[in-house]
Scaffold this active site. Structure first.
Site, mmCIF file in Angstrom:
data_model
loop_
_atom_site.group_PDB
_atom_site.id
_atom_site.type_symbol
_atom_site.label_atom_id
_atom_site.label_comp_id
_atom_site.label_asym_id
_atom_site.label_seq_id
_atom_site.Cartn_x
_atom_site.Cartn_y
_atom_site.Cartn_z
ATOM 1 N N LYS A 80 50.042 29.915 10.155
ATOM 2 C CA LYS A 80 49.167 29.634 11.296
ATOM 3 C C LYS A 80 49.283 30.653 12.420
ATOM 4 C CE LYS A 80 48.444 24.675 11.167
ATOM 5 N NZ LYS A 80 49.440 23.593 11.190
ATOM 6 N N GLY B 85 63.289 28.744 13.440
ATOM 7 C CA GLY B 85 62.620 28.391 14.697
ATOM 8 C C GLY B 85 63.241 29.098 15.897
#
Ligand code: ADP
Ligand code: MG
Length: 409
Positions: A217, A388
């Site tokens: 994304k 992350g």
């Protein structure tokens, strides 16, 4: 905080880049005979019988542990494992304690819990140069809610806090952040290495500085693109993300991945000459091993095709840019590398980086897995242990688990 630092913080809109902060490490303090609480990231993958399938996270923590033990510290290790709800034997750290005992060549007993009387007793009996591992901190909900009294109970076990868990530094949990409000906190050697490599690349790169972004994304990486674009000499785009950029140029993208909400953003950044999108694409009609594939130029994707990798011409162009760069940061695979038919682009980028004489840094969970899978991990200057966390770092965010550590004077 020095006035200079806070001024720079304001200049960055209140988001102080983590790399501007110089943090104390275990090198800067005396740990002899001190009780040292080390938060590591032992969240290792296991098979169904609990056997550890990849112990990299454990071996990466060894330099810190050896340095502390050799300096006569009493080491209290802590980590999370999985996402247990309450006490759950499935997520015990016993296999990690066993592996640590082997690797450190000394017994590292597992405590029955991470707080409470029995744990305090074990800690009180700890001798200089010995280590124990606390049981999974996530057996307590208070860990993730960063509960003050739980953080204080952890802090009460020790004199000094060491954060070596870069992979969880983007989370403000009791053992990654809360604890350091009660006892002084410093960085471990793995944390130091992560901050140094990622930080130097972002703040003080040898040029040309090239970033490569891929993955799924655009939305997940907008922050990274915005932070990197002013710093890099070139930004190469691949992976599932590239089709949103083609769409922003009014091209047919068939049934390829599209991040509708990010088309306007893509259009805006395409105006920047540093941004390069692939000139050809590998297309198939299904996302499956054995699918028949063909290559088309970027503006000739048929309406029923799915773009699943950068094409060979793009792979060559990207590789040449990588070859002439001094600093290369890569996050996000160039295609669906999990399926051999769509793995070529990712493999070629990994190869070009492995052959580079410059500083090569890989961040992101799937990208690190791809580099490992194709056998290039050892050839990189640095493969970040944080998925992350490395992304948030590249967004220029100050990670809470780093922010809370003591600044160098
Ligand atoms: P990282 O974990 O390194 O940050 P991401 O999670 O953003 O990377 O993206 C990884 C995933 O992107 C991979 O599972 C890969 O299959 C997928 N991907 C790459 N290219 C495409 C594509 N063209 N279409 C669909 N998925 C893609
Ligand atoms: Mg991922």
């Amino acid at each position: 905080m020095s006035p200079q630092r806070s001024a720079r913080g304001r200049a960055l809109g209140g988001r102080i880049a983590a790399v501007l902060l110089k943090k104390k490490t275990i090198r800067d303090i005396d740990v002899a005979n001190k009780r040292v609480f080390v938060r590591a990231d032992f969240n290792v993958p296991q098979d169904d019988s609990g056997r550890i399938t990849d112990d990299r996270r454990i071996t990466e923590s060894l330099p810190t542990l050896r340095a502390l033990l050799d300096s006569g510290a009493k080491v209290i290790l802590a980590s999370h494992l999985g996402r247990p709800k309450g006490f759950d034997k499935r997520w015990t750290l016993q296999p990690v304690a066993d592996r640590l005992s082997q690797l450190l060549d000394r017994n590292v007993p597992l405590a029955p819990d991470c707080v409470g009387e029995r744990v305090e007793l074990m800690v009180n009996n700890l001798q200089s140069g010995e280590a124990i591992l606390l049981e999974n901190v996530r057996f307590h909900d208070e860990e993730t809610s960063n509960d003050q009294s739980f953080a204080k109970a952890l802090a009460n076990l020790a004199d000094i806090y060491v954060n070596d868990a870069f992979g969880t530094a983007h989370r403000a949990h009791a053992s990654t952040e809360g604890i350091a409000h009660f006892i002084p906190g410093v960085a471990g050697l793995l944390m130091e290495k992560e901050i140094e490599f990622l930080g130097n690349a972002l703040e003080n790169p040898k040029r040309p500085f090239v970033a490569i972004l891929g993955g799924t994304k655009v939305k997940d990486k907008i922050g990274v693109i915005e932070n990197l674009l002013p710093k890099v000499d070139k930004l190469l785009i691949g992976g599932g993300m590239m089709f949103t950029f083609y769409k922003a140029m009014d091209c047919e993208i068939g049934k390829s991945l599209l991040d509708e909400d990010s088309i306007d953003f893509a259009e805006r950044v395409l105006a920047n000459e540093k941004l390069i999108v692939p000139i050809d694409v590998v297309v198939a009609d299904k996302v499956e091993a054995g699918a028949s594939t063909y290559t088309v130029d970027w503006d000739l994707i048929p309406s029923d095709g799915i773009g699943l990798d950068i094409g060979p011409k793009a792979a060559i162009e990207f590789s040449q840019i990588i070859q002439s760069a001094e600093t290369i940061v890569w996050n996000g695979p160039m295609g669906v590398f999990e399926i051999p038919e769509f793995s070529h682009g990712t493999k070629e980028i990994a190869r070009a980086m492995a052959e580079s004489n410059g500083t090569t840094i890989v961040g992101g969970g799937d990208t690190a897995a791809a580099v490992e899978k194709f056998g290039f991990a050892d050839k990189m200057s640095h493969v970040s242990t944080g998925g992350g966390a490395s992304l948030e770092f590249m967004e220029g965010k100050l990670l809470p688990g780093i922010a809370v550590l003591q600044d160098l004077e």
